[in-house]
Design a protein around this motif. Structure first.
Motif, mmCIF file in Angstrom:
data_model
loop_
_atom_site.group_PDB
_atom_site.id
_atom_site.type_symbol
_atom_site.label_atom_id
_atom_site.label_comp_id
_atom_site.label_asym_id
_atom_site.label_seq_id
_atom_site.Cartn_x
_atom_site.Cartn_y
_atom_site.Cartn_z
ATOM 1 N N ALA A 108 0.827 -1.204 0.000
ATOM 2 C CA ALA A 108 0.000 0.000 0.000
ATOM 3 C C ALA A 108 0.864 1.258 0.000
ATOM 4 O O ALA A 108 1.966 1.280 0.553
ATOM 5 N N ASN A 109 0.351 2.276 -0.636
ATOM 6 C CA ASN A 109 0.943 3.610 -0.661
ATOM 7 C C ASN A 109 -0.151 4.555 -1.136
ATOM 8 O O ASN A 109 -1.293 4.128 -1.315
ATOM 9 N N ALA A 110 0.168 5.803 -1.359
ATOM 10 C CA ALA A 110 -0.858 6.758 -1.791
ATOM 11 C C ALA A 110 -1.486 6.347 -3.125
ATOM 12 O O ALA A 110 -2.635 6.651 -3.388
ATOM 13 N N GLY A 111 -0.749 5.611 -3.947
ATOM 14 C CA GLY A 111 -1.256 5.186 -5.243
ATOM 15 C C GLY A 111 -2.076 3.905 -5.210
ATOM 16 O O GLY A 111 -2.684 3.526 -6.206
ATOM 17 N N TYR A 112 -2.095 3.204 -4.066
ATOM 18 C CA TYR A 112 -2.884 1.973 -3.917
ATOM 19 C C TYR A 112 -3.319 1.867 -2.466
ATOM 20 O O TYR A 112 -2.563 1.425 -1.599
ATOM 21 N N CYS A 113 -4.533 2.344 -2.190
ATOM 22 C CA CYS A 113 -5.021 2.410 -0.814
ATOM 23 C C CYS A 113 -6.537 2.515 -0.812
ATOM 24 O O CYS A 113 -7.150 2.809 -1.840
ATOM 25 N N ARG A 114 -7.146 2.264 0.324
ATOM 26 C CA ARG A 114 -8.562 2.594 0.526
ATOM 27 C C ARG A 114 -8.623 4.088 0.797
ATOM 28 O O ARG A 114 -7.748 4.638 1.471
ATOM 29 N N GLU A 115 -9.657 4.716 0.316
ATOM 30 C CA GLU A 115 -9.775 6.161 0.512
ATOM 31 C C GLU A 115 -9.795 6.529 2.000
ATOM 32 O O GLU A 115 -9.160 7.500 2.414
ATOM 33 N N ASP A 116 -10.493 5.730 2.815
ATOM 34 C CA ASP A 116 -10.581 6.047 4.248
ATOM 35 C C ASP A 116 -9.298 5.710 5.019
ATOM 36 O O ASP A 116 -9.187 6.028 6.199
ATOM 37 N N PHE A 117 -8.304 5.090 4.373
ATOM 38 C CA PHE A 117 -7.012 4.832 5.009
ATOM 39 C C PHE A 117 -5.985 5.912 4.667
ATOM 40 O O PHE A 117 -4.890 5.920 5.218
ATOM 41 N N LEU A 118 -6.315 6.802 3.759
ATOM 42 C CA LEU A 118 -5.373 7.852 3.353
ATOM 43 C C LEU A 118 -5.323 8.964 4.395
ATOM 44 O O LEU A 118 -6.341 9.298 5.011
ATOM 45 N N PHE A 119 -4.130 9.533 4.582
ATOM 46 C CA PHE A 119 -3.987 10.652 5.520
ATOM 47 C C PHE A 119 -2.749 11.452 5.136
ATOM 48 O O PHE A 119 -1.877 10.981 4.419
ATOM 49 N N TRP A 120 -2.716 12.690 5.634
ATOM 50 C CA TRP A 120 -1.553 13.550 5.415
ATOM 51 C C TRP A 120 -0.548 13.299 6.519
ATOM 52 O O TRP A 120 -0.878 13.338 7.700
ATOM 53 N N GLY A 121 0.707 13.032 6.149
ATOM 54 C CA GLY A 121 1.764 12.780 7.121
ATOM 55 C C GLY A 121 3.089 13.248 6.575
ATOM 56 O O GLY A 121 3.146 14.060 5.649
ATOM 57 N N GLY A 122 4.168 12.729 7.146
ATOM 58 C CA GLY A 122 5.496 13.123 6.689
ATOM 59 C C GLY A 122 5.848 14.523 7.148
ATOM 60 O O GLY A 122 5.176 15.111 8.004
ATOM 61 N N PRO A 123 6.899 15.088 6.550
ATOM 62 C CA PRO A 123 7.326 16.441 6.933
ATOM 63 C C PRO A 123 6.205 17.462 6.701
ATOM 64 O O PRO A 123 5.639 17.528 5.618
ATOM 65 N N GLU A 124 5.893 18.183 7.730
ATOM 66 C CA GLU A 124 4.878 19.247 7.675
ATOM 67 C C GLU A 124 3.519 18.747 7.187
ATOM 68 O O GLU A 124 2.751 19.490 6.584
ATOM 69 N N GLN A 125 3.238 17.473 7.431
ATOM 70 C CA GLN A 125 1.957 16.882 7.021
ATOM 71 C C GLN A 125 1.678 17.131 5.537
ATOM 72 O O GLN A 125 0.555 17.417 5.141
ATOM 73 N N SER A 126 2.717 16.997 4.712
ATOM 74 C CA SER A 126 2.593 17.322 3.288
ATOM 75 C C SER A 126 2.633 16.104 2.375
ATOM 76 O O SER A 126 2.551 16.233 1.169
ATOM 77 N N GLU A 127 2.742 14.908 2.955
ATOM 78 C CA GLU A 127 2.846 13.689 2.154
ATOM 79 C C GLU A 127 1.598 12.836 2.349
ATOM 80 O O GLU A 127 1.173 12.584 3.471
#
Length: 195
Positions: A108-127
């Motif tokens: 899984a990654n941003a390109g293969y995920c459930r929509e409800d599992f996606l979130f903003w994270g990483g540096p400055e919540q930008s990923e």
């Protein structure tokens, strides 16, 4: 045989594991058939495909891959192997076996995920990130039967989507979830969007 069910390392998937589950139209019947198939397995010499066949059988359960105690050891072994980057195990269904039956993992990654599992994270919540480590799609008779998201929010947690007969789950394309997520984010933060 007593009411106890045992799953042996050398069980045979020939003619039982997936085909019998695939032929049943109802969810409850499918669960009973899976239990029956588990009860019918016989001991023997273990071979490389046994683990793969056990895993496919357990992953095809609408109630989740570890609903039955017999599935816990092979499925826990699978999670450990996938976390270490090992390939998904193979299953040889034998002569006349389950053509059109397969299982494959997609990390899984941003390109293969459930929509409800996606979130903003990483540096400055930008990923854009996914809360699951991966998804295993189980096809029976060439059709998506279950999709199991694993390590949802951390090691060990799973979510099973059931798409077999009598399923009320709507199929979706995990490769499109990020687009939908971003569209909803834009609508929520744009003019008149409320944020």
């Amino acid at each position: 045989m007593t009411g106890a069910i045992s799953l042996h390392a050398g069980w045979s998937a020939h003619g039982c594991a997936i085909p019998c589950a695939a032929r049943r139209p109802r969810r409850r019947i499918t669960a009973c058939v899976v239990l029956l198939c588990l009860a019918m397995v016989t001991p023997g010499a273990a071979c490389a495909s046994d683990w793969g066949c056990q895993v496919i059988l357990c992953l095809s359960n609408p109630g989740g891959p570890e609903q039955y105690s017999e599935c816990v050891p092979p499925v826990e072994k699978l999670w450990s192997a996938l976390r270490h980057g090992d390939p998904f195990p193979a299953c040889d269904f034998g002569a006349g076996g389950s053509q059109g039956t397969s299982a494959a993992n997609t990390f899984a990654n941003a390109g293969y995920c459930r929509e409800d599992f996606l979130f903003w994270g990483g540096p400055e919540q930008s990923e854009l990130l996914c809360r699951a480590s991966g998804a295993i799609n189980v096809d029976i008779n060439g059709q998506l039967y279950t999709r199991v998201w694993w390590d949802v929010g951390g090691p060990g947690a799973t979510l099973t989507e059931f798409y077999g007969a009598d399923s009320t789950q709507s199929q979706y394309d995990p490769t499109q979830s990020a687009t939908l997520f971003l569209q909803q984010t834009e609508q929520g933060s744009g003019p008149g969007g409320g944020n």
